[in-house]
Design a protein around this motif. Structure first.
Motif, PDB file in Angstrom:
ATOM      1  N   GLY A   1      -7.103   4.481  -5.036  1.00 32.87           N
ATOM      2  CA  GLY A   1      -6.740   4.617  -3.756  1.00 32.87           C
ATOM      3  C   GLY A   1      -5.247   5.204  -3.636  1.00 32.87           C
ATOM      4  O   GLY A   1      -4.569   5.012  -2.764  1.00 32.87           O
TER       5      GLY A   1
ATOM      6  N   THR B   1      -4.725  13.255  -2.606  1.00 33.98           N
ATOM      7  CA  THR B   1      -4.371  12.170  -1.605  1.00 33.98           C
ATOM      8  C   THR B   1      -5.884  11.629  -1.233  1.00 33.98           C
ATOM      9  O   THR B   1      -6.902  12.526  -1.186  1.00 33.98           O
ATOM     10  CB  THR B   1      -3.649  12.704  -0.400  1.00 33.98           C
ATOM     11  N   PRO B   2      -6.144  10.423  -1.216  1.00 32.02           N
ATOM     12  CA  PRO B   2      -7.230   9.871  -0.987  1.00 32.02           C
ATOM     13  C   PRO B   2      -7.679   9.928   0.409  1.00 32.02           C
ATOM     14  O   PRO B   2      -6.763  10.696   1.200  1.00 32.02           O
ATOM     15  CB  PRO B   2      -6.805   8.325  -1.269  1.00 32.02           C
ATOM     16  N   ALA B   3      -8.701   9.610   0.803  1.00 35.53           N
ATOM     17  CA  ALA B   3      -9.277   9.948   2.147  1.00 35.53           C
ATOM     18  C   ALA B   3      -8.486   9.411   3.233  1.00 35.53           C
ATOM     19  O   ALA B   3      -8.324   9.991   4.299  1.00 35.53           O
ATOM     20  CB  ALA B   3     -10.671   9.442   2.499  1.00 35.53           C
ATOM     21  N   HIS B   4      -8.085   8.143   2.932  1.00 36.20           N
ATOM     22  CA  HIS B   4      -7.196   7.596   4.148  1.00 36.20           C
ATOM     23  C   HIS B   4      -5.500   7.848   4.187  1.00 36.20           C
ATOM     24  O   HIS B   4      -4.967   7.305   4.932  1.00 36.20           O
ATOM     25  CB  HIS B   4      -7.239   6.011   3.948  1.00 36.20           C
ATOM     26  N   THR B   5      -5.266   8.865   3.389  1.00 41.06           N
ATOM     27  CA  THR B   5      -3.914   9.238   3.607  1.00 41.06           C
ATOM     28  C   THR B   5      -3.953  10.339   4.291  1.00 41.06           C
ATOM     29  O   THR B   5      -4.427  11.469   3.997  1.00 41.06           O
ATOM     30  CB  THR B   5      -3.381   9.492   1.904  1.00 41.06           C
ATOM     31  N   GLU B   6      -2.301  10.609   5.021  1.00 43.72           N
ATOM     32  CA  GLU B   6      -2.296  11.987   5.701  1.00 43.72           C
ATOM     33  C   GLU B   6      -0.722  12.264   5.257  1.00 43.72           C
ATOM     34  O   GLU B   6      -0.145  11.646   4.966  1.00 43.72           O
ATOM     35  CB  GLU B   6      -1.979  11.288   7.444  1.00 43.72           C
TER      36      GLU B   6
ATOM     37  N   GLY C   1       0.683  -1.358   0.085  1.00 48.05           N
ATOM     38  CA  GLY C   1       0.088  -0.078  -0.072  1.00 48.05           C
ATOM     39  C   GLY C   1       0.880   1.266   0.145  1.00 48.05           C
ATOM     40  O   GLY C   1       0.576   2.234   0.586  1.00 48.05           O
TER      41      GLY C   1
ATOM     42  N   THR D   1     -11.396  14.566  -6.355  1.00 54.52           N
ATOM     43  CA  THR D   1     -11.134  14.575  -4.909  1.00 54.52           C
ATOM     44  C   THR D   1     -12.365  15.022  -3.842  1.00 54.52           C
ATOM     45  O   THR D   1     -12.571  14.194  -2.852  1.00 54.52           O
ATOM     46  CB  THR D   1     -10.060  15.552  -4.296  1.00 54.52           C
TER      47      THR D   1
ATOM     48  N   HIS E   1     -13.845  12.132  -1.395  1.00 53.22           N
ATOM     49  CA  HIS E   1     -13.577  12.515   0.121  1.00 53.22           C
ATOM     50  C   HIS E   1     -11.842  12.669   0.168  1.00 53.22           C
ATOM     51  O   HIS E   1     -11.496  12.326   1.250  1.00 53.22           O
ATOM     52  CB  HIS E   1     -14.180  11.662   1.020  1.00 53.22           C
ATOM     53  N   GLY E   2     -11.370  12.911  -0.687  1.00 53.34           N
ATOM     54  CA  GLY E   2      -9.921  13.075  -0.676  1.00 53.34           C
ATOM     55  C   GLY E   2      -9.516  14.654  -0.389  1.00 53.34           C
ATOM     56  O   GLY E   2     -10.316  15.571  -0.430  1.00 53.34           O
TER      57      GLY E   2
END
Length: 145
Positions: free
Chosen positions: A78, A122-127, A54, A104, A108-109
């Protein structure tokens, strides 16, 4: 294309011949180099090992708005995407940015400008971790009063 010519082309010292972009001098029949095969040289994605963990980031340098589909497909899977619009005309670049903003928003990015005409999706799960916070610590070894 030799390695010196490749380096010179990458640095912009010589013109890159478009026909040679699709061929690799080091390729030998029947050998697998371990790299993922990408049919479009403008789209670069990490190897299968990075995909399994990932840890992939796609970089896209579109020539026209028609290349926006590749951006959408990577982001939908993703994968964070860096879009380099420096080679595009202003009108087409604006269309790609509008497309990326809608993409985005819908997934939800986030979209962030990292340089002039270069954007990070950046996707929603990326910080996103900024390096500025680490250098501004108020207490610790370097703040000895």
């Amino acid at each position: 294309m030799g390695s010196v010519r490749k380096a010179s082309a990458w640095l912009g010292l010589v013109d890159d011949n478009d026909d040679e972009r699709y061929y690799d001098d080091d390729y030998a029949e029947g050998q697998d180099s371990g790299n993922a095969w990408v049919t479009d040289p403008r789209v670069k994605v990490a190897s299968e090992t990075a995909e399994e963990k990932g840890r992939r980031i796609g970089t896209v340098t579109p020539d026209s708005f028609r290349d926006a589909r590749g951006i959408g497909e990577l982001f939908r899977d993703g994968v964070p995407v860096i879009i380099n619009l420096t080679t595009m005309e202003a009108a087409d670049a604006k269309r790609v940015v509008d497309f990326a903003a809608g993409l985005t928003f819908g997934l939800h990015g986030t979209i962030e400008r990292v340089a002039t005409r270069v954007f990070l999706l950046t996707p929603a799960h990326t910080e996103i971790v900024s390096g500025e916070a680490a250098g501004r610590q108020t207490d610790g070894f370097f703040n000895q009063s």
